[in-house]
Design a protein around this motif. Sequence first.
Motif, PDB file in Angstrom:
ATOM      1  N   SER A 132       0.822  -1.259   0.302  1.00 11.75           N
ATOM      2  CA  SER A 132       0.244   0.336  -0.025  1.00 11.75           C
ATOM      3  C   SER A 132       0.701   1.025  -0.373  1.00 11.75           C
ATOM      4  CB  SER A 132      -0.825  -0.394   1.419  1.00 11.75           C
ATOM      5  OG  SER A 132      -0.159  -0.128   2.905  1.00 11.75           O
TER       6      SER A 132
ATOM      7  N   ILE B  56       2.647   3.738  -2.148  1.00 14.67           N
ATOM      8  CA  ILE B  56       3.118   3.662  -3.671  1.00 14.67           C
ATOM      9  C   ILE B  56       4.350   4.643  -3.746  1.00 14.67           C
ATOM     10  CG2 ILE B  56       2.434   5.610  -5.686  1.00 14.67           C
ATOM     11  CD1 ILE B  56       0.215   3.111  -4.922  1.00 14.67           C
TER      12      ILE B  56
ATOM     13  N   GLY C 183       3.631  13.729   7.230  1.00 10.08           N
ATOM     14  CA  GLY C 183       2.548  13.290   6.209  1.00 10.08           C
ATOM     15  C   GLY C 183       3.258  12.978   5.434  1.00 10.08           C
ATOM     16  N   LEU C 184       4.547  12.363   5.427  1.00  4.92           N
ATOM     17  CA  LEU C 184       5.535  11.628   4.334  1.00  4.92           C
ATOM     18  C   LEU C 184       5.324  10.067   4.324  1.00  4.92           C
ATOM     19  CD1 LEU C 184       8.028  14.984   3.146  1.00  4.92           C
ATOM     20  CD2 LEU C 184       5.452  14.485   2.120  1.00  4.92           C
ATOM     21  N   GLY C 185       5.362   9.538   5.277  1.00  8.32           N
ATOM     22  CA  GLY C 185       5.157   8.147   5.600  1.00  8.32           C
ATOM     23  C   GLY C 185       6.162   7.757   6.054  1.00  8.32           C
ATOM     24  N   LYS C 186       6.825   8.387   6.990  1.00  7.86           N
ATOM     25  CA  LYS C 186       7.355   7.751   7.640  1.00  7.86           C
ATOM     26  C   LYS C 186       7.318   6.523   9.090  1.00  7.86           C
ATOM     27  CE  LYS C 186       8.514  11.714   9.721  1.00  7.86           C
ATOM     28  NZ  LYS C 186       7.832  12.200   9.324  1.00  7.86           N
ATOM     29  N   THR C 187       5.833   7.152   8.981  1.00 13.22           N
ATOM     30  CA  THR C 187       5.258   5.637  10.061  1.00 13.22           C
ATOM     31  C   THR C 187       4.587   4.551   9.323  1.00 13.22           C
ATOM     32  OG1 THR C 187       4.690   7.271  11.323  1.00 13.22           O
ATOM     33  CG2 THR C 187       3.111   6.257  12.033  1.00 13.22           C
ATOM     34  N   HIS C 188       4.022   5.549   8.345  1.00 14.74           N
ATOM     35  CA  HIS C 188       3.946   4.107   6.861  1.00 14.74           C
ATOM     36  C   HIS C 188       4.731   2.723   6.808  1.00 14.74           C
ATOM     37  CE1 HIS C 188       1.301   2.877   3.462  1.00 14.74           C
ATOM     38  NE2 HIS C 188       2.023   1.688   3.454  1.00 14.74           N
TER      39      HIS C 188
ATOM     40  N   LYS D  63      -5.824   4.779  -3.661  1.00 10.07           N
ATOM     41  CA  LYS D  63      -7.009   4.744  -2.777  1.00 10.07           C
ATOM     42  C   LYS D  63      -8.349   4.923  -2.986  1.00 10.07           C
ATOM     43  CE  LYS D  63      -3.605   6.630   0.943  1.00 10.07           C
ATOM     44  NZ  LYS D  63      -3.335   5.831   1.581  1.00 10.07           N
TER      45      LYS D  63
ATOM     46  N   VAL E  70       1.672  13.925   2.287  1.00  9.01           N
ATOM     47  CA  VAL E  70       0.218  12.811   1.698  1.00  9.01           C
ATOM     48  C   VAL E  70      -1.219  12.888   2.665  1.00  9.01           C
ATOM     49  CG1 VAL E  70       0.364  10.454   1.160  1.00  9.01           C
ATOM     50  CG2 VAL E  70       1.963  11.320   1.312  1.00  9.01           C
ATOM     51  N   ARG E  71      -0.963  12.955   3.516  1.00  3.70           N
ATOM     52  CA  ARG E  71      -2.149  13.308   4.507  1.00  3.70           C
ATOM     53  C   ARG E  71      -2.831  13.974   4.818  1.00  3.70           C
ATOM     54  NH1 ARG E  71       0.138  13.826   9.976  1.00  3.70           N
ATOM     55  NH2 ARG E  71       0.766  11.235  10.053  1.00  3.70           N
TER      56      ARG E  71
ATOM     57  N   GLU F  72      -4.874  12.590   1.619  1.00  3.92           N
ATOM     58  CA  GLU F  72      -6.116  11.630   1.836  1.00  3.92           C
ATOM     59  C   GLU F  72      -7.298  12.442   2.669  1.00  3.92           C
ATOM     60  OE1 GLU F  72      -3.193   7.755   3.686  1.00  3.92           O
ATOM     61  OE2 GLU F  72      -3.947   8.697   4.459  1.00  3.92           O
TER      62      GLU F  72
END
Length: 340
Positions: free
Chosen positions: A12, A14, A48-53, A182, A206-207, A210
């Motif tokens: 998930s 990208i 919101g750039l995807g570090k946690t993801h 999404k 990115v957040r 969304e």
Amino acid sequence: ESQLNPNYNFDSFIEGDSNRLARSASMAVANKPGGTSFNPLLIYGGVGLGKTHLSHAIGVDIKDKYPEKTVLYISAEKFTQQYIDSVKGNTRNDFIHFYQMIDVLIVDDVQFLSGKSGTQDVFFHIFNHLHQNGKQVILTSDKAPVDMQDIEQRLLSRFKWGLSAELMAPDYETRILILQKKLFRDGVEMPDEIVEYIAKNIKSNVRELEGVLISMIAQASFNRKEFTLALTKQIVDKFVKNTKREVSIDYIQKVVSKYFEMDVTTLQSKTRKRHIVQARQLAMYFAKRMTKASLASIGSQIGSRDHATVLHACKTVDNLTETDKQFKKYVEDITKKLSF
Ligand code: ADP
Ligand code: MG
């Protein structure tokens, strides 16, 4: 309990130019936890750039491939709280022991440790133990190690042992792909021009991308309406206004070069002409002051310079502002032009 969110996985996430290095390093670590030179792997970048993801994705993938390994995801904030509780409850040793038993430790938002010397100290010992025993450590941060403040030198130097990979803001194509993915996942159809409008206007988080989709889906279904460009503009506007605006480095370069009546390519050029050098240094100084970008990223965006050059520029501007009245006026004028 590993605290991992299974939805935050590699599938998930990208891929795009903005995250390719971080993503492939993450996959390499997931394939051979503790067995690559990426230890620790530090993923850094803005909100919101995807570090946690991405950090979850590593853990999820490792659990899948190596079910026997213990994987723990924890935010630096929660880690700090647990540590404080352990000191209060006289269980500090148990706390340390617990963390030293883990095979894969993921600590999110390590910038939170800044200024917290007790927690840094305990983390230093846990880190060393894990590292010496070939265990994998994954860290995330909103800054590159060179830009971290109030973190002990010995810990910072550990952070730099492995690989630091930056997550940058996604480019337009990637933003489109993220939106499409999404929408597909949620089984929602949306006209291309609307998806394009969102991707054009929400650029650096990115957040938020969304968030706009979620609002739109909610409003459209609530009002039993189609997605219209008017509704999209309304929602996008609200998002753009609500986010405290961070000026972009591009914008800073435009404003500074306009002020000195030169174009951006001149400002970025390799020339040593004094007024051009000063304009460039001012652009770097404002980029450092007004954005969250790292020194390295500022340097690469302003004429492909390195982080030391940016640091030097910031110091020069600070000095000149104190000693040179004309220069001080430049700084004040540009500050006004940049604040809106
Ligand atoms: P950070 O921790 O850097 O603030 P997050 O990991 O919380 O950011 O990401 C914010 C949101 O954006 C999450 O819902 C995440 O799934 C999504 N996201 C970020 N990058 C991507 C990507 N490349 N592809 C798909 N979703 C992404
Ligand atoms: Mg996060």
